[in-house]
Write an enzyme that holds these catalytic residues in place. Structure first.
Site, short mmCIF file in Angstrom:
data_model
loop_
_atom_site.label_atom_id
_atom_site.label_comp_id
_atom_site.label_asym_id
_atom_site.label_seq_id
_atom_site.Cartn_x
_atom_site.Cartn_y
_atom_site.Cartn_z
N CYS A 250 42.82 41.81 37.79
CA CYS A 250 41.96 40.63 37.76
C CYS A 250 40.86 40.76 36.74
O CYS A 250 40.19 39.80 36.40
CB CYS A 250 41.36 40.41 39.14
N1 PMP Z 1 40.68 42.93 47.28
C1 PMP Z 1 41.32 43.99 46.74
C2 PMP Z 1 40.95 45.37 47.17
C3 PMP Z 1 42.33 43.77 45.78
O1 PMP Z 1 42.95 44.84 45.24
C4 PMP Z 1 42.65 42.45 45.40
C5 PMP Z 1 43.70 42.20 44.35
N2 PMP Z 1 44.98 42.58 44.75
C6 PMP Z 1 41.95 41.38 46.01
C7 PMP Z 1 40.97 41.68 46.94
C8 PMP Z 1 42.22 39.94 45.64
O2 PMP Z 1 43.51 39.57 45.96
P1 PMP Z 1 44.05 38.10 45.58
O3 PMP Z 1 43.86 37.97 44.09
O4 PMP Z 1 45.47 38.18 45.99
O5 PMP Z 1 43.28 37.10 46.34
#
Ligand code: PMP
Length: 397
Positions: free
Chosen positions: A332
């Site tokens: 991200c």
């Molecule tokens: N929290 C953690 C610890 C993550 O590693 C991630 C990304 N996989 C997220 C939150 C956010 O996940 P998402 O983008 O699927 O909402």
């Protein structure tokens, strides 16, 4: 995709995205074709959807040992669950206190809601971590006051693998009646999570991290805890999260949880072996290479390493040409050229953080794939160091 010099495709980026298990797809398919009732309607179609929804809720509750399925609220994923927990608890309890505590290595979907709340009259403390990424418990105790309504700490980091001492954090949180929210997105499905034993009040989990579909997740909210809903509407999910439920996604999520529960202990042991072989293979062969995170208290899938004098991005491109997919950190945040806040928080200098590569293993990875990467990495690193102005002369020879 850059030009590949091989037809080999090896996937070591499971923290960014996992394939959906074929057994999960199988149970989802009818809900994308013949079964399309809305669980809120009156007729028989709806009853089937309602039953399916509740069965999935039960499976998720079981996986984390929630006291009942009523404590599970379905969401669109971890980001929404984290926002819901943090803002929901902060707003609901603002008459009791306006302070929240989190850590400096959280995912942005925790850090940014906390930062946002500071523009709304709340105070947020970002706890430091040590060189392994463990949250400072001493600092947590010092910062906790009767004004603190929420502590949000991740179960384990997807980026450096370190697993936090959850029970100890929970004891400290409850000593001053603060609620404990835990982002278990990276940990769930890899290590057993027991919200009752661990003393967790709210827990974020996500489907894709357990080989379920993307776009679906859940927030566990302990019985008796009230939060302010962020999304208002038709009152689904007991009014906490309105909107017609994503039945195919939720069914898949439930199946993924059921599979994870059955297979986790065997699979995680297999991954731990591969992980340790992978880490040793790299660090033993390559000078000036280091492990990020704790060597043993780490997630079974996590191989986070760094190589001095070169850029992680150039290593990733070289690996990609050799058919290997890895990551430089959290998927991200790779869009920015800034080093990861997690790596800076564990005390790395900018140039050290930039030399990091994250391999995350999954169900389909084999020993042969790990061996292949161990085999090709020394040459990749050597070649990149040769052209890097940061490399000391003696290493270039
Ligand atoms: N929290 C953690 C610890 C993550 O590693 C991630 C990304 N996989 C997220 C939150 C956010 O996940 P998402 O983008 O699927 O909402």
């Amino acid at each position: 995709m850059p030009n590949q010099t091989t037809t080999r495709r090896i996937y070591f980026d499971h923290t960014a995205g996992k394939p959906i298990d074929s057994r999960v797809i199988e149970v989802m398919l009818p809900y994308m074709t013949s079964s399309y009732g809305n669980p809120s309607s009156i007729h028989a179609f709806s009853q089937e959807a309602k039953q399916t929804l509740e069965e999935a809720r039960e499976k998720i509750a079981k996986l984390i040992n929630a006291e009942s399925k009523e404590s599970i609220v379905f969401t669109s994923g971890a980001t929404e669950s984290n926002n819901m927990a943090i803002k929901g608890v902060a707003y609901r309890n603002k008459n009791r206190g306006n302070h929240i505590i989190t850590s400096s290595i959280e995912h942005m979907s925790v850090i940014n809601p906390c930062k946002f709340l500071t523009t709304q009259g709340f105070k947020a403390t970002f706890l430091p971590v040590d060189q392994y990424g463990f949250v400072s418990l001493k600092k947590l105790e010092e910062e906790l006051t009767s004004e603190t309504t929420l502590i949000s700490i991740m179960y384990a980091s997807g980026e450096i693998g370190t697993i936090q001492p959850m029970k100890e954090i929970s004891k400290i949180a409850h000593s001053k009646n603060a609620f404990l929210h835990v982002d278990a997105t990276a940990a769930n499905g890899q290590i057993p999570i027991n919200v009752q034993n661990d003393g967790i009040d709210l827990l974020t989990i996500s489907s894709n991290d357990m080989y379920g579909p993307k776009g679906v997740g859940a927030l566990y909210i302990k019985k008796g805890i009230r939060i302010e809903p962020l999304i208002q509407g038709g009152g689904q999910e007991k009014g906490i999260r309105s909107g017609t439920e994503n039945i195919p996604g939720i069914v898949g999520f439930g199946k993924a949880a059921e599979i994870a529960q059955k297979e986790m202990s065997v699979e995680s042991k297999r991954l731990e072996k591969l992980r340790d072989k992978f880490i040793k293979g790299l660090l033993d062969q390559i000078p000036y290479s280091f492990l990020n995170g704790h060597p043993t208290k780490r997630l079974p899938d996590n191989v986070a390493v760094r190589f001095s004098f070169i850029e992680g991005e150039s290593i990733l491109l070289s690996l990609d040409m050799m058919g290997v997919a890895a990551s430089s950190g959290s998927a991200c945040t790779t869009k920015t050229l800034e080093p990861s806040h997690v790596l800076l928080a564990i005390g790395l200098k900018h140039e050290e953080a930039h030399g990091s590569v994250l391999f995350t293993l999954g169900r389909q990875n084999t020993k042969e794939e790990v061996d292949y990467v161990i085999d090709i990495m020394p040459d990749i690193i050597k070649r990149l160091r040769k052209i890097s102005p940061l490399t000391p002369k003696e290493l270039k020879e």
